[in-house]
Design an enzyme around this catalytic site. Structure first.
Site, short mmCIF file in Angstrom:
data_model
loop_
_atom_site.label_atom_id
_atom_site.label_comp_id
_atom_site.label_asym_id
_atom_site.label_seq_id
_atom_site.Cartn_x
_atom_site.Cartn_y
_atom_site.Cartn_z
N GLY A 10 12.25 -5.94 0.22
CA GLY A 10 11.86 -6.70 -0.64
C GLY A 10 12.62 -7.30 -1.55
O GLY A 10 13.63 -7.45 -1.60
N ILE A 37 7.16 6.76 3.05
CA ILE A 37 7.97 7.48 1.78
C ILE A 37 6.70 8.33 1.54
O ILE A 37 6.45 9.45 0.82
CB ILE A 37 8.45 7.13 0.59
CG1 ILE A 37 7.17 5.65 0.17
CG2 ILE A 37 9.51 6.03 0.65
CD1 ILE A 37 6.96 4.37 -0.91
N TYR A 61 3.65 -0.39 -3.68
CA TYR A 61 2.44 -0.92 -3.12
C TYR A 61 2.15 -1.61 -4.95
O TYR A 61 1.82 -1.20 -5.57
CB TYR A 61 0.69 0.52 -3.19
CG TYR A 61 -0.01 -1.69 -2.64
CD1 TYR A 61 -0.28 -0.29 -1.04
CD2 TYR A 61 -0.68 -1.51 -3.55
CE1 TYR A 61 -1.94 -1.65 -0.95
CE2 TYR A 61 -1.92 -2.81 -2.87
CZ TYR A 61 -2.42 -2.39 -1.90
OH TYR A 61 -3.38 -2.63 -1.71
N ASP A 102 5.78 -3.99 -16.94
CA ASP A 102 4.32 -4.20 -17.44
C ASP A 102 2.80 -4.01 -16.92
O ASP A 102 2.71 -3.71 -18.62
CB ASP A 102 4.34 -5.91 -17.92
CG ASP A 102 4.47 -6.66 -16.87
OD1 ASP A 102 4.82 -6.44 -15.31
OD2 ASP A 102 3.31 -7.47 -16.66
N TYR A 125 -3.61 -0.28 -10.02
CA TYR A 125 -1.66 -0.70 -10.10
C TYR A 125 -0.99 -0.41 -10.54
O TYR A 125 -0.21 0.34 -10.67
CB TYR A 125 -1.62 -2.50 -9.62
CG TYR A 125 -0.58 -2.14 -9.88
CD1 TYR A 125 0.69 -1.75 -8.77
CD2 TYR A 125 0.86 -3.59 -10.22
CE1 TYR A 125 2.36 -2.28 -8.81
CE2 TYR A 125 2.17 -4.05 -10.22
CZ TYR A 125 2.92 -3.04 -9.52
OH TYR A 125 4.61 -3.45 -10.36
N LYS A 129 1.05 3.12 -11.25
CA LYS A 129 2.63 2.96 -11.40
C LYS A 129 2.59 3.83 -13.02
O LYS A 129 3.99 4.65 -12.83
CB LYS A 129 3.06 1.71 -12.12
CG LYS A 129 2.97 0.44 -10.54
CD LYS A 129 3.84 0.81 -9.64
CE LYS A 129 6.05 0.87 -9.89
NZ LYS A 129 6.28 1.36 -8.75
#
Length: 284
Positions: A10, A37, A61, A102, A125, A129
Site C-alpha cells: 500500500g 493476518i 481493508y 478520521d 469501515y 477501525k
C-alpha cells in the site's frame, strides 16, 4: 532495530519501509502474499520467528463503500487481523503502531477533533477501525494509535492521481466542497512514524499535514500546481451520493504531536507540491 511493516504493497507501508531502509533500520515489509493476518496461527508463527522490536500495522481493508456490503471480510481484516497481530506483539514484547483513521469520528461540527474526543463512527469501515483501536488499548501498553486522513503516496491510487487522470479527458469537474479535512503525504507521515518508534511517548495521536481544505479546494490546487486548465465546480455531498456516509468534518487537531516533542508535518500545499514533483520525476 528490526521493524515489521504490514501492508507493504500500500501507499503508507511502502514509504515506511523505504524510509526505514534509508535510516539503516532492519525493515521487513509484508503483504497478503507473505502473511495472512486473518490467520491467527500464521501471524503468531511469523511474528515469533521474526521477533521484531516494532510492528507498524498499515494493512487494512480500506474500501469504504464496499465495506458496507462486504462486512465479514472487512471485519476479518480490520478487527481479527489487528487482534492477532496485537496478541503476537504482546507475546514478544514488541512496540506496536496501529494506523487508524478520521472515520472513527462522526464528522460533526466544524472544529478540529482532539485525541480525547469520543469516537463515534458513522460507517462500517470506521466501526471496524475503532474496534481495532479498542483491541490495541486492551491488550497492549507500548502502543501508538495514529489517526490519519486523505492519504496520498506514490505507490498506489489516490485522489490526486484520479484528478490528474480525469483532467486528461475533461475540462470541468464536479467535486464535493462541503467535506473538510487534511491531506496526508505518506512520505512525511512515514518519517514521523519512524521518529515515534524511537521513543516511549505512547498513546493516541492525530497525524496529517498541516492546514485544512475541502475536496474541491484540494482539486483546484492540484490543477493549479500542474497547470491544468480544469474548472472545478464545488458541489454538496448530497449531489454525489455514495454507499457509505462520509464525515463532513475530518479536521484533526495535531496539537498533541508538538506537545509530546514530535515535529508537525508540513502544510498540505507544500506536501502536494513535493509529491507532484516526485510524480513528474518518475514519469521522466
Amino acid at each position: 532495530m528490526k521493524v515489521l511493516v504490514t501492508g507493504y504493497s500500500g501507499q503508507l507501508g511502502f514509504d515506511v519501509v523505504k524510509e526505514g531502509n534509508y535510516r539503516g533500520l532492519q525493515m521487513y515489509g509484508t503483504g497478503s502474499r507473505d502473511i495472512d493476518i486473518t490467520d491467527k496461527d500464521c501471524v503468531s508463527k511469523y511474528v515469533t520467528e521474526l521477533n521484531p522490536a516494532v510492528i507498524i500495522h498499515c494493512a487494512a481493508y480500506t474500501a469504504v463503500d464496499k465495506a458496507e456490503d462486504d462486512k465479514e471480510k472487512c471485519y476479518d481484516v480490520n478487527v481479527n487481523g489487528t487482534r492477532y497481530l496485537a496478541e503476537a506483539a504482546k507475546e514478544i514484547g514488541a512496540k506496536f503502531v496501529y494506523i487508524s483513521t478520521d472515520y472513527v469520528l462522526d464528522g460533526q461540527g466544524d472544529k478540529p477533533f482532539k485525541e480525547t474526543d469520543s469516537p463515534n463512527p458513522i460507517g462500517y469501515y470506521g466501526f471496524t477501525k475503532f474496534e481495532g483501536e479498542k483491541i490495541i488499548q486492551s491488550l497492549l501498553e507500548n502502543y501508538f494509535i495514529v489517526r490519519i486522513s486523505w492519504v496520498f503516496g506514490t505507490n498506489g491510487n489516490n485522489f490526486i492521481k484520479t484528478m490528474l487522470k480525469l483532467s486528461e479527458s475533461r475540462d470541468v469537474l464536479n467535486v464535493v466542497g462541503d467535506q473538510f479535512g487534511s491531506p496526508t503525504y505518506t512520505y512525511d507521515l512515514s518519517r514521523l512514524l519512524l521518529d515515534m518508534i524511537q521513543t516511549d511517548r505512547y498513546g493516541i495521536y492525530h497525524a496529517s499535514n498541516e492546514g485544512f481544505c475541502s475536496w474541491a479546494e484540494f482539486a483546484q490546487v492540484i490543477f493549479k500546481i500542474t497547470n491544468k486548465n480544469v474548472k472545478v465546480n464545488s458541489i454538496n455531498t448530497e449531489e454525489y451520493p455514495t454507499r457509505a456516509v462520509r464525515p463532513k468534518n475530518s479536521r484533526l487537531s495535531k496539537q498533541k504531536l508538538t506537545e509530546n516533542g514530535f515535529v508537525a508535518l508540513p502544510n498540505w500545499k507544500d506536501a502536494l507540491t513535493r509529491y507532484i514533483e516526485k510524480l513528474n520525476q518518475e514519469v521522466n
